[in-house]
Motif scaffolding. Structure first.
Motif, PDB file in Angstrom:
ATOM      1  N   SER B  94       0.837  -1.195   0.000  1.00  0.00           N
ATOM      2  CA  SER B  94       0.000   0.000   0.000  1.00  0.00           C
ATOM      3  C   SER B  94       0.874   1.248   0.000  1.00  0.00           C
ATOM      4  CB  SER B  94      -0.960   0.001   1.202  1.00  0.00           C
ATOM      5  OG  SER B  94      -0.274   0.175   2.432  1.00  0.00           O
ATOM      6  N   ARG B  95       0.298   2.311  -0.518  1.00  0.00           N
ATOM      7  CA  ARG B  95       0.968   3.605  -0.554  1.00  0.00           C
ATOM      8  C   ARG B  95       0.004   4.653  -0.046  1.00  0.00           C
ATOM      9  NH1 ARG B  95       2.366   4.486  -6.565  1.00  0.00           N
ATOM     10  NH2 ARG B  95       3.187   6.469  -5.874  1.00  0.00           N
ATOM     11  N   GLY B  96       0.580   5.678   0.618  1.00  0.00           N
ATOM     12  CA  GLY B  96      -0.283   6.698   1.174  1.00  0.00           C
ATOM     13  C   GLY B  96      -0.709   7.732   0.157  1.00  0.00           C
ATOM     14  N   GLN B  97       0.262   8.197  -0.617  1.00  0.00           N
ATOM     15  CA  GLN B  97      -0.010   9.279  -1.551  1.00  0.00           C
ATOM     16  C   GLN B  97       0.768   9.019  -2.823  1.00  0.00           C
ATOM     17  OE1 GLN B  97       0.919  13.106   0.249  1.00  0.00           O
ATOM     18  NE2 GLN B  97       0.522  12.269   2.272  1.00  0.00           N
ATOM     19  N   GLU B  98       0.523   9.871  -3.807  1.00  0.00           N
ATOM     20  CA  GLU B  98       1.321   9.805  -5.013  1.00  0.00           C
ATOM     21  C   GLU B  98       2.794  10.020  -4.664  1.00  0.00           C
ATOM     22  OE1 GLU B  98      -2.002  12.012  -7.826  1.00  0.00           O
ATOM     23  OE2 GLU B  98       0.095  12.561  -7.952  1.00  0.00           O
ATOM     24  N   ASP B  99       3.623   9.381  -5.407  1.00  0.00           N
ATOM     25  CA  ASP B  99       5.072   9.589  -5.311  1.00  0.00           C
ATOM     26  C   ASP B  99       5.615   9.372  -3.908  1.00  0.00           C
ATOM     27  OD1 ASP B  99       4.726  12.255  -7.685  1.00  0.00           O
ATOM     28  OD2 ASP B  99       5.126  10.140  -8.022  1.00  0.00           O
ATOM     29  N   THR B 100       5.113   8.360  -3.266  1.00  0.00           N
ATOM     30  CA  THR B 100       5.706   7.881  -2.016  1.00  0.00           C
ATOM     31  C   THR B 100       6.007   6.401  -2.188  1.00  0.00           C
ATOM     32  OG1 THR B 100       3.536   7.374  -1.087  1.00  0.00           O
ATOM     33  CG2 THR B 100       4.462   9.539  -0.584  1.00  0.00           C
ATOM     34  N   GLU B 101       6.786   5.868  -1.256  1.00  0.00           N
ATOM     35  CA  GLU B 101       7.156   4.468  -1.423  1.00  0.00           C
ATOM     36  C   GLU B 101       6.013   3.548  -1.026  1.00  0.00           C
ATOM     37  OE1 GLU B 101       8.467   6.479   0.860  1.00  0.00           O
ATOM     38  OE2 GLU B 101       8.967   5.415   2.705  1.00  0.00           O
ATOM     39  N   ALA B 102       6.042   2.368  -1.598  1.00  0.00           N
ATOM     40  CA  ALA B 102       5.075   1.333  -1.237  1.00  0.00           C
ATOM     41  C   ALA B 102       5.607   0.531  -0.063  1.00  0.00           C
ATOM     42  CB  ALA B 102       4.832   0.409  -2.428  1.00  0.00           C
ATOM     43  N   PHE B 103       4.690   0.167   0.818  1.00  0.00           N
ATOM     44  CA  PHE B 103       5.026  -0.674   1.964  1.00  0.00           C
ATOM     45  C   PHE B 103       4.449  -2.060   1.702  1.00  0.00           C
ATOM     46  CE2 PHE B 103       6.703   2.369   5.033  1.00  0.00           C
ATOM     47  CZ  PHE B 103       6.325   3.564   4.447  1.00  0.00           C
ATOM     48  N   PHE B 104       5.274  -3.069   1.909  1.00  0.00           N
ATOM     49  CA  PHE B 104       4.881  -4.431   1.575  1.00  0.00           C
ATOM     50  C   PHE B 104       4.571  -5.244   2.822  1.00  0.00           C
ATOM     51  CE2 PHE B 104       5.620  -4.987  -2.957  1.00  0.00           C
ATOM     52  CZ  PHE B 104       6.268  -3.809  -3.264  1.00  0.00           C
ATOM     53  N   GLY B 105       3.638  -6.148   2.674  1.00  0.00           N
ATOM     54  CA  GLY B 105       3.386  -7.133   3.695  1.00  0.00           C
ATOM     55  C   GLY B 105       4.396  -8.259   3.624  1.00  0.00           C
ATOM     56  N   GLN B 106       4.279  -9.185   4.549  1.00  0.00           N
ATOM     57  CA  GLN B 106       5.249 -10.272   4.629  1.00  0.00           C
ATOM     58  C   GLN B 106       4.976 -11.379   3.620  1.00  0.00           C
ATOM     59  OE1 GLN B 106       5.720 -11.478   8.796  1.00  0.00           O
ATOM     60  NE2 GLN B 106       7.476 -10.105   8.817  1.00  0.00           N
ATOM     61  N   GLY B 107       3.847 -11.293   2.963  1.00  0.00           N
ATOM     62  CA  GLY B 107       3.565 -12.252   1.907  1.00  0.00           C
ATOM     63  C   GLY B 107       2.780 -13.461   2.369  1.00  0.00           C
ATOM     64  N   THR B 108       2.069 -14.054   1.426  1.00  0.00           N
ATOM     65  CA  THR B 108       1.406 -15.344   1.623  1.00  0.00           C
ATOM     66  C   THR B 108       2.010 -16.309   0.623  1.00  0.00           C
ATOM     67  OG1 THR B 108      -0.703 -14.442   2.381  1.00  0.00           O
ATOM     68  CG2 THR B 108      -0.736 -16.649   1.413  1.00  0.00           C
ATOM     69  N   ARG B 109       2.552 -17.398   1.150  1.00  0.00           N
ATOM     70  CA  ARG B 109       3.089 -18.416   0.246  1.00  0.00           C
ATOM     71  C   ARG B 109       1.965 -19.361  -0.127  1.00  0.00           C
ATOM     72  NH1 ARG B 109       7.375 -19.714  -1.955  1.00  0.00           N
ATOM     73  NH2 ARG B 109       8.733 -18.429  -0.652  1.00  0.00           N
ATOM     74  N   LEU B 110       1.570 -19.338  -1.373  1.00  0.00           N
ATOM     75  CA  LEU B 110       0.502 -20.199  -1.878  1.00  0.00           C
ATOM     76  C   LEU B 110       1.114 -21.381  -2.608  1.00  0.00           C
ATOM     77  CD1 LEU B 110      -2.516 -20.748  -2.482  1.00  0.00           C
ATOM     78  CD2 LEU B 110      -2.210 -19.427  -4.585  1.00  0.00           C
ATOM     79  N   THR B 111       0.716 -22.573  -2.191  1.00  0.00           N
ATOM     80  CA  THR B 111       1.159 -23.797  -2.865  1.00  0.00           C
ATOM     81  C   THR B 111      -0.063 -24.519  -3.392  1.00  0.00           C
ATOM     82  OG1 THR B 111       3.050 -23.990  -1.371  1.00  0.00           O
ATOM     83  CG2 THR B 111       2.436 -25.954  -2.630  1.00  0.00           C
ATOM     84  N   VAL B 112      -0.102 -24.712  -4.681  1.00  0.00           N
ATOM     85  CA  VAL B 112      -1.213 -25.429  -5.311  1.00  0.00           C
ATOM     86  C   VAL B 112      -0.726 -26.835  -5.644  1.00  0.00           C
ATOM     87  CG1 VAL B 112      -2.881 -25.453  -7.184  1.00  0.00           C
ATOM     88  CG2 VAL B 112      -2.059 -23.268  -6.261  1.00  0.00           C
ATOM     89  N   VAL B 113      -1.457 -27.834  -5.154  1.00  0.00           N
ATOM     90  CA  VAL B 113      -1.028 -29.228  -5.359  1.00  0.00           C
ATOM     91  C   VAL B 113      -2.046 -30.000  -6.202  1.00  0.00           C
ATOM     92  CG1 VAL B 113       0.311 -29.281  -3.238  1.00  0.00           C
ATOM     93  CG2 VAL B 113      -2.084 -29.979  -3.193  1.00  0.00           C
TER      94      VAL B 113
END
Lengths: 114, 113
Positions: B94-113
Motif C-alpha cells: 500500500s501507498r499513502g499518496q502519489e510519489d511515495t514508497e510502497a510498503f509491503f506485507g510479509q507475503g502469503t506463500r501459496l502452494t497449489v497441489v
C-alpha cells in the motif's frame, strides 16, 4: 511501460568487501527509483529511494545509490558489507504520479561469507 | 510503526479450488497493490486498486483473479480456480499518496497441489 534490468543475479562477497549492484531502467519519462531488500524469510523492505534532488541518496544500514540520468542507472553501493547483508536486493522504478505501479528487476542474491 | 499485514502466511490448496488471500493495508493509505513472486523469479505486478476500483492490471491478472475491499480495511485477492502455476509468494502493498514508497506485507506463500 517501464522495465528494469539488474546485471548480477548472484554475488558472493567476503565480509568487509565493497559492494556495487547495477541497475538500469528503461522509460521515456520521469521516474521514482527504489532499492528494496528481502532478507531470508522476510518481506520486502525499502532500502532507499530517489524522487528528486541530490542524485546520491543514502539509505539504511550504510547503503547508498547514485542516480545517473544520462545512463538510466541507479546503482547500489556499500563500502563494507557485513554477513547480515546477505539478502536479495531488488531495484524498482515507477513513473511519476498517481497510482503508478512499481516495476521490479529480477533481483540480485547477495551472499556475504564471514 | 504501521505495517501491512497479510494472512495466512502459508496456504496449501488443491488445484481447482478457490483461495482468498487477505491483506490489511496501512490505515490511511489510498493505493493498494498485489504482486507475486514465483520461486526464483522476479516480483511481478498483478493489480493496483484506488478509489474502490482497479486502476491497472497486468496480463497475469486474468478472469480467474479478482480483488475486493469489502469493509474499508481489508483488501483481498481471490483466485477462483487455482492452477499449479499459481504457486508463488503473493505480496500486498500500500501507498499513502502519489510519489511515495510502497510498503509491503510479509507475503502469503501459496502452494497449489
Amino acid at each position: 511501460a517501464q522495465s528494469v534490468s539488474q546485471h548480477n543475479h548472484h554475488v558472493i562477497l567476503s565480509e568487509a568487501a565493497s559492494l556495487e549492484l547495477g541497475c538500469n531502467y528503461s522509460y521515456g519519462g520521469t521516474v521514482n527509483l527504489f532499492w528494496y531488500v528481502q532478507y531470508p524469510g522476510q518481506h520486502l523492505q525499502l532500502l532507499l529511494k530517489y524522487f528528486s534532488g541530490d542524485p546520491l541518496v543514502k539509505g539504511i544500514k550504510g547503503f547508498e545509490a547514485e542516480f545517473i540520468k544520462s545512463k538510466f542507472s541507479f546503482n547500489l553501493r556499500k563500502p563494507s558489507v557485513q554477513w547480515s547483508d546477505t539478502a536479495e536486493y531488488f531495484c524498482a522504478v515507477n513513473a511519476l504520479g498517481g497510482y503508478s505501479t512499481l516495476t521490479f528487476g529480477k533481483g540480485t542474491m547477495l551472499l556475504v561469507s564471514p | 510503526e504501521p505495517e501491512v499485514t497479510q494472512t495466512p502466511s502459508h496456504q496449501v490448496t488443491q488445484m481447482g479450488q478457490e483461495v482468498i488471500l487477505r491483506c490489511v493495508p496501512i490505515s490511511n493509505h489510498l493505493y493498494f497493490y498485489w504482486y507475486r513472486q514465483i520461486l526464483g523469479q522476479k516480483v511481478e505486478f498483478l493489480v493496483s486498486f484506488y478509489n474502490n476500483e482497479i486502476s491497472e492490471k497486468s496480463e497475469i491478472f486474468d478472469d480467474q483473479f479478482s480483488v475486493e475491499r469489502p469493509d474499508g480495511s481489508n483488501f483481498t485477492l481471490k483466485i477462483r480456480s487455482t492452477k499449479l502455476e499459481d504457486s508463488a509468494m503473493y505480496f500486498c502493498a500500500s501507498r499513502g499518496q502519489e510519489d511515495t514508497e510502497a510498503f509491503f506485507g510479509q507475503g502469503t506463500r501459496l502452494t497449489v497441489v
